[in-house]
Design a protein around this motif. Sequence first.
Motif, short mmCIF file in Angstrom:
data_model
loop_
_atom_site.label_atom_id
_atom_site.label_comp_id
_atom_site.label_asym_id
_atom_site.label_seq_id
_atom_site.Cartn_x
_atom_site.Cartn_y
_atom_site.Cartn_z
N ARG A 132 0.88 -1.26 0.06
CA ARG A 132 0.11 -0.04 0.11
C ARG A 132 0.88 1.22 0.04
O ARG A 132 0.49 2.36 -0.47
CB ARG A 132 -1.08 0.07 1.14
N ALA A 133 2.04 1.09 0.60
CA ALA A 133 2.86 2.22 0.75
C ALA A 133 3.53 2.54 -0.53
O ALA A 133 3.94 3.67 -1.03
CB ALA A 133 3.62 1.99 1.86
N ASP A 134 4.34 1.54 -1.07
CA ASP A 134 5.29 1.57 -2.26
C ASP A 134 4.73 1.23 -3.77
O ASP A 134 5.69 1.26 -4.72
CB ASP A 134 6.65 1.25 -1.74
N LEU A 135 3.77 0.40 -3.70
CA LEU A 135 3.22 0.01 -5.30
C LEU A 135 2.50 0.90 -5.78
O LEU A 135 1.41 1.33 -5.23
CB LEU A 135 2.65 -1.58 -4.94
N PRO A 136 2.61 1.44 -7.24
CA PRO A 136 1.79 2.16 -7.92
C PRO A 136 0.79 1.27 -8.42
O PRO A 136 0.90 -0.06 -8.63
CB PRO A 136 2.80 2.62 -9.08
N THR A 137 -0.43 1.70 -8.36
CA THR A 137 -1.85 0.97 -8.80
C THR A 137 -2.47 2.02 -9.75
O THR A 137 -2.25 3.39 -10.06
CB THR A 137 -2.84 0.91 -7.68
N TYR A 138 -3.60 1.28 -10.34
CA TYR A 138 -4.42 2.00 -11.61
C TYR A 138 -5.82 1.40 -11.41
O TYR A 138 -5.76 0.21 -11.11
CB TYR A 138 -3.89 1.75 -13.08
N LYS A 139 -6.80 2.22 -11.29
CA LYS A 139 -8.03 2.23 -11.00
C LYS A 139 -8.72 1.78 -12.28
O LYS A 139 -8.81 2.47 -13.34
CB LYS A 139 -8.85 3.46 -10.49
N VAL A 140 -9.39 0.45 -12.41
CA VAL A 140 -9.92 -0.02 -13.47
C VAL A 140 -11.11 0.63 -14.03
O VAL A 140 -11.97 1.19 -13.15
CB VAL A 140 -10.34 -1.33 -13.54
N GLY A 141 -11.30 1.26 -15.32
CA GLY A 141 -12.41 1.89 -15.76
C GLY A 141 -12.88 1.46 -17.31
O GLY A 141 -12.14 0.94 -17.49
N ASP A 151 -0.74 1.70 -25.23
CA ASP A 151 -0.23 1.41 -23.71
C ASP A 151 -1.47 0.92 -22.87
O ASP A 151 -1.25 0.58 -21.81
CB ASP A 151 0.39 2.39 -23.00
N LYS A 152 -2.86 0.58 -23.64
CA LYS A 152 -3.91 -0.03 -23.05
C LYS A 152 -4.27 -1.39 -23.33
O LYS A 152 -4.07 -1.80 -24.98
CB LYS A 152 -5.14 0.92 -23.09
N VAL A 153 -4.64 -2.25 -22.67
CA VAL A 153 -5.00 -3.59 -22.99
C VAL A 153 -6.71 -3.53 -22.43
O VAL A 153 -6.95 -3.30 -21.22
CB VAL A 153 -4.32 -4.53 -22.17
N GLU A 154 -7.30 -4.19 -23.46
CA GLU A 154 -8.78 -4.53 -23.09
C GLU A 154 -8.89 -5.96 -22.22
O GLU A 154 -8.30 -6.89 -22.77
CB GLU A 154 -9.63 -4.57 -24.58
N ILE A 155 -9.61 -5.74 -21.14
CA ILE A 155 -9.89 -7.02 -20.28
C ILE A 155 -11.36 -7.40 -20.64
O ILE A 155 -12.46 -6.67 -20.64
CB ILE A 155 -9.87 -6.49 -18.75
N LEU A 156 -11.53 -8.45 -21.09
CA LEU A 156 -12.77 -9.14 -21.45
C LEU A 156 -13.46 -9.74 -20.23
O LEU A 156 -14.74 -9.33 -19.89
CB LEU A 156 -12.80 -10.18 -22.52
N HIS A 195 -13.60 0.88 -34.64
CA HIS A 195 -13.49 0.37 -33.23
C HIS A 195 -15.11 0.47 -32.78
O HIS A 195 -15.93 0.96 -33.31
CB HIS A 195 -12.51 1.25 -32.41
N SER A 196 -15.17 -0.26 -31.82
CA SER A 196 -16.52 -0.52 -31.12
C SER A 196 -16.82 0.93 -30.40
O SER A 196 -16.25 1.34 -29.67
CB SER A 196 -16.46 -1.59 -29.91
N PRO A 197 -18.03 1.39 -30.24
CA PRO A 197 -18.39 2.52 -29.74
C PRO A 197 -18.78 2.22 -28.47
O PRO A 197 -18.90 3.51 -27.58
CB PRO A 197 -19.61 3.01 -30.59
N THR A 198 -19.05 1.28 -27.92
CA THR A 198 -19.11 0.72 -26.58
C THR A 198 -17.70 0.96 -25.61
O THR A 198 -16.95 0.10 -26.04
CB THR A 198 -19.81 -0.46 -26.30
N PRO A 199 -17.84 1.69 -24.40
CA PRO A 199 -16.58 1.51 -23.53
C PRO A 199 -16.22 0.39 -23.15
O PRO A 199 -17.08 -0.36 -22.73
CB PRO A 199 -16.88 2.55 -22.41
N GLN A 200 -15.02 -0.04 -23.12
CA GLN A 200 -14.55 -1.36 -22.47
C GLN A 200 -13.47 -1.21 -21.38
O GLN A 200 -13.08 -0.03 -21.14
CB GLN A 200 -13.64 -1.88 -23.85
#
Length: 499
Positions: free
Chosen positions: A34-43, A474-479, A428-433
């Motif tokens: 929690r203190a030293d690992l960088p994170t990214y919020k899935v959206g 630099d982005k990957v789609e998560i199914l 591309h698909s118009p729906t957000p992924q």
Amino acid sequence: MPPKRRGQWIRFVVCTMSVLVAGAVWFLLRGQARADLPTYKVGLEILQPTYQTQGDLEASLATDVVCRVKARAAGSKFSTTIQWVIDDGSPVRRGEVLVRLDDSALQEEMRTQQVALALAKADWVAAEENCKIVALQNQGDILQADQAYELSGLDLRKYVQGDYEQARLDLEEQVNTAESALSQWREHASWSTNMLRKGFLTENQARSDRYQVQSAEFNLKNLREQLRVLMSYTKKRNVTDLEGKRQEAGLTRGVARNVARAKEMQANADRLTKKDICQVLQCRCQEIEQEIRECTIAAPHDGMVYYCASTQSRYGMGSQQSIVAQGEPVWEGEKLLRVVNLTKLQVTIPVLEALVTRVHPGAEASVRFPGLPKQVFHAHVKKVGNVPAFLNGRWDGVLVYPVVLVLNEYSAVLKPTMTANVTLQLDHSPTPQLTIPKPAVVHTVDQGQHATCYVLTPEGPEQRDVLVGECVQDKVEILTGLQAGEEVILSPEILCSKH
């Protein structure tokens, strides 16, 4: 120590050490992450896939200047030579002279053809007049034959209804007269005989009367024979002769018409032949005039002039190497120059077979040139080719389709044949992924679409198996495997090294 107690002691030590190691790992993963690992919020995010490739810059409007002068000799492609040519790379305006070809041979041939054309026109006029003369002669011949046919009919009717009847009546009248004369002479002879008996007449007088009776009988017999011959033979002969003449006149009339038709057809054929010869020579004169005009080639539009050099000439191969220079020979259909309009440029790029269905006219693209690294040019798709080709011309099974991009901006520094680095936006698909950064995914080649990532939970980092889709920049789609709002660790390699 007994063996049994020694085994129990070893198991106790191993369990204690396992608990201590697990506690230490849990402490490290939970307390330090929690203190030293960088994170990214899935959206949720709309991905814009792109395709990067290279192409050659060329002009959208480019016209090849071709030698239109035909070859002089059969079996040879040589047509003429270059008298003057504009310098390579010169800017030109529409209508400006680019090349002058030698037209001396064409001028000489033109004079010869004009003389032949004049003679052919004279023959054509004579044939036209001959057709008129033949038509008049045919009318006269047909009229004469018709008149002969009508006269033969009149002669037949004249004889049957006129001459024959007149001759028959004349002979019948003569027969009647002869019969009357014979009757009179017989009475006179009888009287003479009586008078001779009585002695009033002499023997000579009585004999003379008897001779007169014989003469009258002979005359009557002759007239009756003439009448019989007239009615039985002369009439049939003359009627047959006149009918034959009428039939002959009818045949002559038909022959006259056929001969007239044949003469007219022959005269018309001769006239058409002379006309065709004249038209052929006239067309040839027009072709020569056109070729003489083709010897002076002007610019079809504004632009820049470039010499066309074949691959054989460029590398010194082949039996016929075309060189664009004064005094050099040119061939029929040879490309001499190319006039390009540099205000509208385009780039032709190869697109892989798997991606060509995602490229449509109007799609946007960005173009960079190695010589202009700081400038980015915008373009759009103009045309998607329908005929595939092998990549790099090799039969390795990789098919590509040509796609033409048109630059939206004009720049004077751009030149044809420059190498262009193109980034093309695909459909591309118009729906957000669901998307996460590419560094947050642990993936190996043998996994295919399956990958691994670490999700930060209240209990600490949690390893999660995910199914990945398309990768854009630099982005990957998560199914599957993640939900919006979860936080993934951007440096999973740290956790892997700690494990």
